[in-house]
Design a protein around this motif. Structure first.
Motif, short mmCIF file in Angstrom:
data_model
loop_
_atom_site.label_atom_id
_atom_site.label_comp_id
_atom_site.label_asym_id
_atom_site.label_seq_id
_atom_site.Cartn_x
_atom_site.Cartn_y
_atom_site.Cartn_z
N SER A 205 56.57 9.73 -42.74
CA SER A 205 56.60 9.31 -41.33
C SER A 205 58.00 9.29 -40.77
N ASN B 298 61.94 12.47 -37.65
CA ASN B 298 62.58 12.06 -36.40
C ASN B 298 63.62 13.09 -35.94
N THR C 54 54.50 10.05 -36.37
CA THR C 54 55.82 10.07 -35.76
C THR C 54 56.32 11.50 -35.65
N PRO D 27 58.02 14.68 -33.59
CA PRO D 27 59.03 14.78 -32.53
C PRO D 27 58.40 15.08 -31.18
N PRO D 28 58.69 14.31 -30.16
CA PRO D 28 58.06 14.52 -28.85
C PRO D 28 58.51 15.78 -28.14
N ALA E 123 48.55 9.85 -31.72
CA ALA E 123 49.93 10.02 -31.25
C ALA E 123 50.24 11.45 -30.82
N LEU F 102 51.44 12.15 -27.27
CA LEU F 102 52.83 12.00 -26.82
C LEU F 102 53.60 13.31 -26.81
N GLN G 151 54.65 3.73 -30.92
CA GLN G 151 55.61 4.83 -30.91
C GLN G 151 56.31 4.90 -29.55
N GLN G 152 55.53 4.66 -28.51
CA GLN G 152 56.11 4.66 -27.16
C GLN G 152 57.10 3.52 -26.98
N ASN H 206 60.45 4.13 -28.91
CA ASN H 206 61.08 5.44 -28.71
C ASN H 206 60.93 6.31 -29.95
N SER H 207 59.66 6.43 -30.36
CA SER H 207 59.31 7.23 -31.54
C SER H 207 59.99 6.71 -32.80
N SER I 246 62.86 5.37 -33.25
CA SER I 246 64.19 5.98 -33.32
C SER I 246 65.15 5.11 -34.12
#
Length: 635
Positions: free
Chosen positions: A9, A12, A33, A35-36, A55, A58, A351-352, A355-356, A358
């Protein structure tokens, strides 16, 4: 590349656009998780299992997604419908089920869902996709037949097509073929039987309904009498002022916000006995007043405007009354609401909020997994502990819910409160209230820009708050709880520098398997473990030893273990023990940050408590209730 293992997970990547891991041997679930920034994601031809995570919604820039040739199961998450940029979706050769309606509004140009378990009718919009492959699914493409119609009279069968909707509904054969007389008689006979049967069924239902009404009218007095037998308070309460519909609407609204979605009562947070009493009072007495005011004891419900009278009497036996303090009942109801206000979060929401997950939102690296700061849309902050896979290995979903239930019952002013959890897509997260001033470890040993100046009296109050928390866990909570991981990094400080202890109730995770071995090694390595821990024994008195080490940190300003110091001074306990009863040596070992601003008598008493806590033999260490009293006497 023949890669194996799991994705984990921690993907990032801050700016990655394309990620292709296809044609490997990767197992486990799809991580939540992701990457957006992804526009293209291919995980095809692996051995992934589990369901598709929510997720994915996102990934707003995602245009190509290939999850084909895996072992994925479950339905498509409803959040898939928010992938407004998705043009290519390959899901073939999995075990996915459910319907496809969630995909009908996406701008898909290439959709392959072959060899899955999708069912139901295919949405017409999907049939317009240029490249649509759907074979190998048990779709229901037949039209549901109309129910058998009841002909009112044989003349309707012989009438013209324009006058007979029944014939039109049954297709052209009914319009052209002559109907024999025997068929007409059979239809009439069957119609009579159906009508008679329906009439008899209606008659039976009406009879049962009338009988139930009669029984209900006879039972109110008995029902109220039974309620009084279980020991409710006798005394008038104010009449409810809200209508039935208002009460029901309020209960439903609150229930939707906070109720733990678990159908087994074994895993729903239970209210302690003294908390149940007040709820029973309102239920029974309000019915006696011809009211229907209800108090929802589930998820964070708001109590009604009913107020308890000045005194309540609890019948225990004939001729005996017990007076209950109204202040206590008010406190009980507040605690009751707190103990059940556990919210269920989705992975996508957390996650939102983080910020994922971070790195800049990571506020701690605990034994069980990292802790992240989460900011809600309204600005409220929470702390989210993401449990490592090894921490919950071998623990079933039901066991995790039982753990959440147990932690939710821990209610104390000096213990960090659990406000929610997440158990989704093989991910387990615990959501706590946020303490703005970080940990005691950072306060005492952090960098100058974080360090908070703690005067002597504030240090005594920190020790007292931590002692009260352990006293509650050891002696007041049932069943008693051993913390197992007490150290300055788990002593949190809020805006007012009040103590909140974290990780309470997580002993089952800390004592199992490889996580237990790791937590034990860390306690020993950092100088918090009691001598008996080396033989595998950990009890309440082991917590007392660790508490003594934290008090030493407050006294000296030193870390429990500091590798950069000379060998004889690296472990704080080993260095401090010979000096605690020497008044001159004690003065020299006090934290220089205090600059001598402390009463010598107070310092000496503080050192005496430390000395009693770090005794080598566990039976010589005091109970936490004794330590609390000793700290209260320090001036």
């Amino acid at each position: 590349m023949n890669l194996g293992g799991q994705l984990g997970s921690n993907l990032n990547f801050p700016s990655i656009i394309e990620l292709d891991l296809s044609n490997n041997h990767i197992e486990g679930p799809i991580p939540f998780t992701l990457p957006p920034t992804l526009r293209s994601l291919s995980l095809s031809a692996n051995q992934l299992n589990g369901s598709i995570p929510d997720a994915l919604s996102l990934l707003t820039q995602l245009s190509n997604l290939d999850l084909s040739n895996n072992n994925l199961s479950g339905q498509l998450p409803s959040s898939t419908g928010s992938l407004s940029s998705l043009t290519t979706l390959h899901l073939q050769n999995n075990q996915l089920s459910g319907t496809l309606y969630v995909l009908q509004d996406l701008p898909l140009q290439d959709l392959n869902i072959e060899n899955n378990l999708f069912s139901g009718p295919i949405p017409p919009k999907l049939l317009t996709i240029p490249n649509f492959s759907k074979n190998g699914n048990p779709f229901n493409t037949t039209i549901i037949p109309s129910p058998p119609a009841v002909a009112p009279a044989p003349v309707a069968i012989g009438s013209s097509p324009q006058e007979s909707p029944w014939k039109v509904a049954h297709g052209p054969s009914a319009l052209t073929a002559p109907v024999p007389a025997s068929t007409r008689k059979s239809v009439i006979a069957k119609s009579v039987i159906w009508i008679a049967g329906a009439g008899l069924l209606v008659f039976i239902i009406l009879g049962v309904f009338l009988l139930m009404l009669r029984c209900i009218k006879r039972r109110p007095e008995k029902k109220n009498a039974n309620k009084l037998d279980v020991g409710v308070f006798v005394g008038p309460l104010n009449k409810p002022t809200r209508s039935d519909s208002d009460v029901e609407a309020a209960n439903q609204e609150e229930k939707g916000k906070f109720e733990v979605p678990n159908r087994s009562t074994d895993f729903i947070p239970k209210v302690q006995e003294e908390q149940d009493i007040y709820v029973k009072v309102v239920s029974a007495t309000s019915e006696g007043n011809n009211g229907r005011e209800s108090i929802n004891t589930g998820g964070g419900s708001k109590l009604s405007s009913l107020q308890p009278p000045p005194q309540h009497f609890l019948p225990t036996s004939p001729g005996e009354k017990v007076i209950i303090n109204p202040a206590i009942t008010t406190q009980v109801t507040k605690r009751q609401v707190m103990s059940n206000s556990i919210r269920v979060y989705t992975v996508a929401l957390l996650q939102q909020y983080t910020n994922s997950f971070s790195q800049e939102n990571c506020i701690g690296e605990g034994t069980l997994g990292p802790v992240y700061r989460a900011e809600l849309p309204g600005g409220k902050l929470l702390a989210v502990r993401k449990l490592d896979a090894t921490a919950s290995m071998g623990q079933s979903h039901e066991q995790f819910l039982q753990l959440v239930s147990s932690i939710s019952k821990i209610q104390h002013a000096n213990i960090a409160r659990l406000v929610g959890y997440c158990a989704e897509h093989s991910q387990r997260l615990l959501v706590y209230e946020y303490c703005s001033n970080g940990t005691l470890h950072d306060t005492l040993h952090g960098y100058d820009n974080h360090c908070i100046k703690l005067p002597w009296n504030a240090r005594i109050q920190v020790a007292l708050g931590a002692a009260r928390a352990l006293e509650y866990l050891h002696e007041n909570f049932q069943p008693p709880i051993v913390h197992r991981n007490f150290r300055s990094a788990n002593v949190l400080l809020n805006d007012n520098l009040e103590v909140c202890i974290s990780d309470c109730g997580l002993g089952p995770l800390l004592s199992s398997g490889s996580t237990g071995q790791l937590s034990g090694r860390l306690l020993t390595a950092y100088g918090y473990s009691a001598p008996e821990f080396e033989s595998g024994s950990y009890t309440q008195q082991s917590d007392v030893f660790s508490f003594g080490v934290v008090m030493l940190e407050l006294l000296t300003g030193r870390k429990s273990y500091e590798k950069s110091l000379p060998r004889g001074e690296q472990f704080l306990v080993r260095w401090a023990v010979p000096q605690l009863h020497d008044i001159d040596a004690l003065s020299k070992m006090v934290d220089p940050c205090l600059k001598g601003t402390y009463p010598m008598k107070s310092l000496s008493r503080f050192a005496d408590i430390v000395s009693s806590c770090i005794q080598r033999e566990p039976e010589f260490r005091p109970a936490m209730s004794e330590i609390v009293q000793d700290l209260l006497r320090i001036k």
